[in-house]
Motif scaffolding. Structure first.
Motif, PDB file in Angstrom:
ATOM      1  N   THR A  26       0.834  -1.207   0.000  1.00 42.66           N
ATOM      2  CA  THR A  26       0.000   0.000   0.000  1.00 42.66           C
ATOM      3  C   THR A  26       0.864   1.250   0.000  1.00 42.66           C
ATOM      4  O   THR A  26       0.623   2.194  -0.763  1.00 42.66           O
ATOM      5  CB  THR A  26      -0.902   0.030   1.246  1.00 42.66           C
ATOM      6  OG1 THR A  26      -1.443  -1.254   1.426  1.00 42.66           O
ATOM      7  CG2 THR A  26      -1.989   1.057   1.108  1.00 42.66           C
ATOM      8  N   ALA A  27       1.892   1.250   0.870  1.00 45.26           N
ATOM      9  CA  ALA A  27       2.738   2.432   1.002  1.00 45.26           C
ATOM     10  C   ALA A  27       3.418   2.740  -0.323  1.00 45.26           C
ATOM     11  O   ALA A  27       3.410   3.887  -0.785  1.00 45.26           O
ATOM     12  CB  ALA A  27       3.778   2.205   2.089  1.00 45.26           C
ATOM     13  N   GLN A  28       3.967   1.701  -0.941  1.00 43.86           N
ATOM     14  CA  GLN A  28       4.646   1.923  -2.215  1.00 43.86           C
ATOM     15  C   GLN A  28       3.654   2.408  -3.268  1.00 43.86           C
ATOM     16  O   GLN A  28       3.956   3.276  -4.077  1.00 43.86           O
ATOM     17  CB  GLN A  28       5.309   0.624  -2.683  1.00 43.86           C
ATOM     18  CG  GLN A  28       6.519   0.274  -1.855  1.00 43.86           C
ATOM     19  CD  GLN A  28       6.943  -1.169  -2.044  1.00 43.86           C
ATOM     20  OE1 GLN A  28       6.162  -1.999  -2.488  1.00 43.86           O
ATOM     21  NE2 GLN A  28       8.176  -1.461  -1.688  1.00 43.86           N
ATOM     22  N   ILE A  84       0.942   4.178  -2.811  1.00 48.23           N
ATOM     23  CA  ILE A  84       0.645   5.597  -2.586  1.00 48.23           C
ATOM     24  C   ILE A  84       1.806   6.452  -3.069  1.00 48.23           C
ATOM     25  O   ILE A  84       1.620   7.444  -3.789  1.00 48.23           O
ATOM     26  CB  ILE A  84       0.372   5.856  -1.084  1.00 48.23           C
ATOM     27  CG1 ILE A  84      -0.913   5.166  -0.663  1.00 48.23           C
ATOM     28  CG2 ILE A  84       0.287   7.343  -0.802  1.00 48.23           C
ATOM     29  CD1 ILE A  84      -1.176   5.245   0.816  1.00 48.23           C
ATOM     30  N   PHE A  85       3.016   6.033  -2.701  1.00 49.94           N
ATOM     31  CA  PHE A  85       4.209   6.795  -3.074  1.00 49.94           C
ATOM     32  C   PHE A  85       4.342   6.898  -4.590  1.00 49.94           C
ATOM     33  O   PHE A  85       4.498   7.988  -5.143  1.00 49.94           O
ATOM     34  CB  PHE A  85       5.445   6.111  -2.480  1.00 49.94           C
ATOM     35  CG  PHE A  85       6.736   6.769  -2.846  1.00 49.94           C
ATOM     36  CD1 PHE A  85       7.114   7.950  -2.231  1.00 49.94           C
ATOM     37  CD2 PHE A  85       7.578   6.217  -3.800  1.00 49.94           C
ATOM     38  CE1 PHE A  85       8.307   8.565  -2.563  1.00 49.94           C
ATOM     39  CE2 PHE A  85       8.765   6.826  -4.138  1.00 49.94           C
ATOM     40  CZ  PHE A  85       9.132   8.004  -3.516  1.00 49.94           C
ATOM     41  N   GLY A  92       1.680   9.026  -6.170  1.00 54.85           N
ATOM     42  CA  GLY A  92       1.954  10.435  -5.902  1.00 54.85           C
ATOM     43  C   GLY A  92       3.018  10.967  -6.844  1.00 54.85           C
ATOM     44  O   GLY A  92       2.854  12.023  -7.464  1.00 54.85           O
ATOM     45  N   LEU A  93       4.091  10.196  -6.951  1.00 58.75           N
ATOM     46  CA  LEU A  93       5.185  10.601  -7.824  1.00 58.75           C
ATOM     47  C   LEU A  93       4.700  10.736  -9.268  1.00 58.75           C
ATOM     48  O   LEU A  93       4.983  11.714  -9.960  1.00 58.75           O
ATOM     49  CB  LEU A  93       6.301   9.548  -7.745  1.00 58.75           C
ATOM     50  CG  LEU A  93       7.658   9.957  -8.288  1.00 58.75           C
ATOM     51  CD1 LEU A  93       8.219  11.099  -7.460  1.00 58.75           C
ATOM     52  CD2 LEU A  93       8.622   8.778  -8.259  1.00 58.75           C
TER      53      LEU A  93
END
Lengths: 322, 381
Positions: free
Chosen positions: B305-307, B309-310, B313-314
């Protein structure tokens, strides 16, 4: 009803000529669709997601990722953002600066956000500031204040103000003031009032002295909101009710006067709502519960109609131009 | 039927709005704009957005406690449900009468007070239904609500009642189909079909009185059409309706069809939106695209999930920044020309303070602002 029918009507009323109308129609059909705000929202959402994603990745993998590489990457990004923002900035001025560069303000925001991530990383992994959390909070706060003034950026100013509040142990984000702060604690309550008052005075002064006049509403809105809510909470939970009531009403009066001066209706709205809560509490906190219901219904009906009357006629009552 | 709001004034608002826009682009000169403003006058009371919120809020309080006060005299401890319903209808009648009078007297036009009175009247007409008939099916209740809201929309052209009636209609449809064994199977297609029908029906309206209502219905029907065919919604919805309690929901029938919908619809929206210069379609398409990515990421993503989102975003930052640079001159019928939109600065500072601001709980560790908060602080200290 469309462009053509409106133009035909205007020609019929002899306000514009036939050729003028076809000129406007031509403009309307040829005009490109502006995606300005769509792109800005996407950029802002991107920064938000980038920020949360980065934080979560660091937190989840703090034991497994190469720290030096990670820190170097974030530091590089931060530096690049600030360098870009500086390169594309105009010299400092007391007035609002309209920057022609379309990306600068967002790059600056990204730089500030990644600076926070960098600092958090260093503190989390290496305890850079040990247990002196105050320093860890005040460093970005000072940096953000400097950036906000140097690059004329209201968003960064908001971040700086939240940092300052955070340094004092307070949450100032408007929707979190009530639940984010333990306002039953007298110390927190009073520091909220003092900080809020100082910020409000800063806002008032920046307008008075014409130093970044357009920053004043950010200061007054964030600070005043915090102070007024803290005062209301003091009125409800603490002794010395009179003092807190006076404070709260003073802020409300200031809001309404400010709204009148700047034609800013959000101040009018919160001023009236907070004043209403204060006055209602003052009237009812001593009345015994038996008489409550019927009195309450009458009072609330009549007073709400009164407020509606005021809102319908506030331009006349306050003597504002518009 | 004569409309409660003065139709000419509504037309004049539109003319003035267009003329102001043209004048700001130097297509009209000042005397012309003045002449238009003089010729096309409106006398509605149209307050600022925040004043409207205040009026709405206090109108709700006033009417609620007014009813409370009057009820003291009308009720006693042994009142029946039927009695309550009668009182409720009585109040509804009074408020509608009052609403009509106030619109005439004070020249309201969706000014807060009239919205509040309308919503309260609808609630007063609808709520007794539960007291009078307490064993109806959900679709029967929502059908009544749909009828009530539609009548209100036809008369008052209120966008919230328009949106409400749209939603009530879809609840009716979904709940009605649940009565049949094949209901869950055809539900997505039924939703898409109905959304399409509503859209084309609404498109026919060109009158200015319902212009805003049509806009909101258009947005909702685009959204319903897309969500009806979205793979994530259909799969999870299916699992929910079948009361399945597996950790991973079951694959659905016709899955490839829904993959296709999930991919194609957003692109179709965006491309058509750009070609027809239809902002509503474009924006719905962009949001749909984002949701499609979430949908596929949910099942097939190689990232955590974190990746996720990251990376998204990028990607968003790079994509929009590139597009901003690319569009420094208008191309392909789109431009990056700033159009006037009045978002008060105070709202921007709320947004930034709320989403990117620091919080004392994080104690100097600020990963990810509001979304991440102080999650990690406890373990280290």
């Amino acid at each position: 009803m469309n462009t053509q029918s409106i133009l035909r009507d205007l020609v019929g009323k002899k306000i514009i000529s036939e050729s003028h109308a076809s000129l406007i129609l031509e403009y309307e059909t040829a005009k490109p669709l502006s995606v300005h705000w769509e792109l800005r929202y996407m950029l802002y959402t991107g920064i938000l997601l980038f920020n949360s994603g980065l934080g979560m990745i660091i937190y989840e993998n703090i034991d497994s990722i190469g720290h030096q590489a990670m820190i170097a990457a974030i530091a590089l990004l931060t530096a690049a953002c600030f360098y870009y923002a500086y390169q594309k900035s105009h010299p400092y001025s007391h007035d609002e600066i309209l920057n022609s560069n379309k990306l600068q303000e967002y790059i600056l925001l990204l730089g500030c956000v990644s600076f926070l991530a960098l600092e958090g990383y260093l503190q989390f992994q290496y305890e850079l500031f040990g247990s002196r959390y105050g320093i860890a909070v005040i460093i970005p706060t000072i940096l953000f204040f400097v950036c906000a003034y140097r690059f004329d950026h209201r968003g960064v100013l908001s971040m700086a103000i939240t940092g300052l509040a955070s340094w004092l142990g307070l949450t100032i984000a408007p929707l979190s003031v009530v639940y984010g702060n333990n306002l039953t604690d007298l110390k927190i309550l009073n520091s909220a009032i003092i900080l809020g008052t100082l910020l409000t005075v800063t806002g008032w002064l920046s307008e008075r002295l014409s130093i970044k006049k357009h920053f004043s509403s950010t200061y007054i809105f964030l600070g005043g909101n915090l102070a007024a809510l803290a005062a209301i909470s003091g009125l409800i939970n603490q002794p010395y009710k009179v003092a807190y009531a006076v404070l709260s009403l003073a802020f409300c009066l200031f809001f309404v006067l400010n709204a009148r001066r700047k034609q800013s209706h959000i101040f009018l709205l919160i001023g009236i709502i907070y004043a209403y809560i204060t006055v209602t509490y003052l009237i009812f906190f001593r009345i015994s519960e038996n008489a409550y219901f019927s009195l309450m219904t009458v009072y609330l009906t009549v007073s709400s109609i009164g407020v509606i009357y005021f809102l319908l006629n506030f331009k006349k009552i306050l003597g504002t131009a518009r | 039927m004569k409309k409660p709001y003065n139709l000419n004034w509504i037309k004049n608002i539109e003319v003035q709005r267009r003329a102001t826009d043209w004048a700001s682009k130097n297509l009209l000169d000042k005397p012309q704009l003045e002449a238009i403003k003089a010729q096309y006058q409106t006398h509605f009371y149209r307050p600022n957005f925040f004043v409207k919120i205040g009026l709405f809020l206090f109108a709700i309080i006033a009417s609620a406690f007014f009813m409370g006060f009057i009820s003291i005299f009308l009720t006693d401890s042994n009142i029946t449900d039927r009695g309550f319903a009668m009182i409720s209808f009585l109040f509804a009648g009074f408020f509608i009468f009052f609403l009509e009078r106030q619109i005439k007297l004070l020249k309201f036009f969706h000014s807060g007070v009239d919205n509040a009175l309308l919503y309260i009247s609808i609630a007063l007409l609808f709520v007794p239904l539960f007291l009078l008939f307490n064993d109806l099916k959900i679709w029967q209740y929502s059908l009544v609500l749909f009828i009530l809201l539609s009548i209100a929309t036809i008369r008052y052209a209120d966008i919230l009642t328009a949106a409400g009636s749209f939603l009530a209609l879809f609840v009716t449809l979904a709940n009605f189909l649940m009565n049949f064994s094949a209901g869950t199977l055809i539900l997505p297609f039924a939703v898409m079909l109905m959304a399409a029908c509503i859209y084309f029906a609404v498109r026919k309206n060109t009158g200015i009185y319902y212009a805003d209502c049509c806009k909101i219905i258009e947005i909702l029907s685009f959204a319903a059409f897309y969500l009806g065919g979205n793979y994530l919604i259909v799969r999870e919805g299916n699992a929910l309706l079948n009361n399945s309690v597996r950790p991973i929901s079951l694959q659905i029938p016709f899955a490839p069809v829904f993959y296709l919908f999930t991919i194609v619809i957003p692109f179709a929206y965006i491309v058509t939106g750009v070609r027809k210069k239809d902002r509503i379609l474009l924006n719905t398409g962009l949001l749909a695209m984002a949701f499609s990515m979430v949908s596929f990421g949910y099942y097939f993503s190689p990232f955590t999930t974190a990746q996720h989102i990251f990376v998204s975003g990028l990607a968003l930052i790079l994509f929009s920044a590139a597009l901003i640079r690319y569009l420094h001159r208008p191309k392909l019928g789109i431009s990056d020309e700033p159009e006037k939109r009045n978002i008060p600065d105070e709202l921007k500072s709320i947004l930034i303070a709320q989403t990117l601001g620091q919080d004392p709980e994080t104690k100097g560790i600020n990963f990810g602002g509001g979304n991440f908060g102080g999650g990690g602080a406890g373990e280290v200290y």
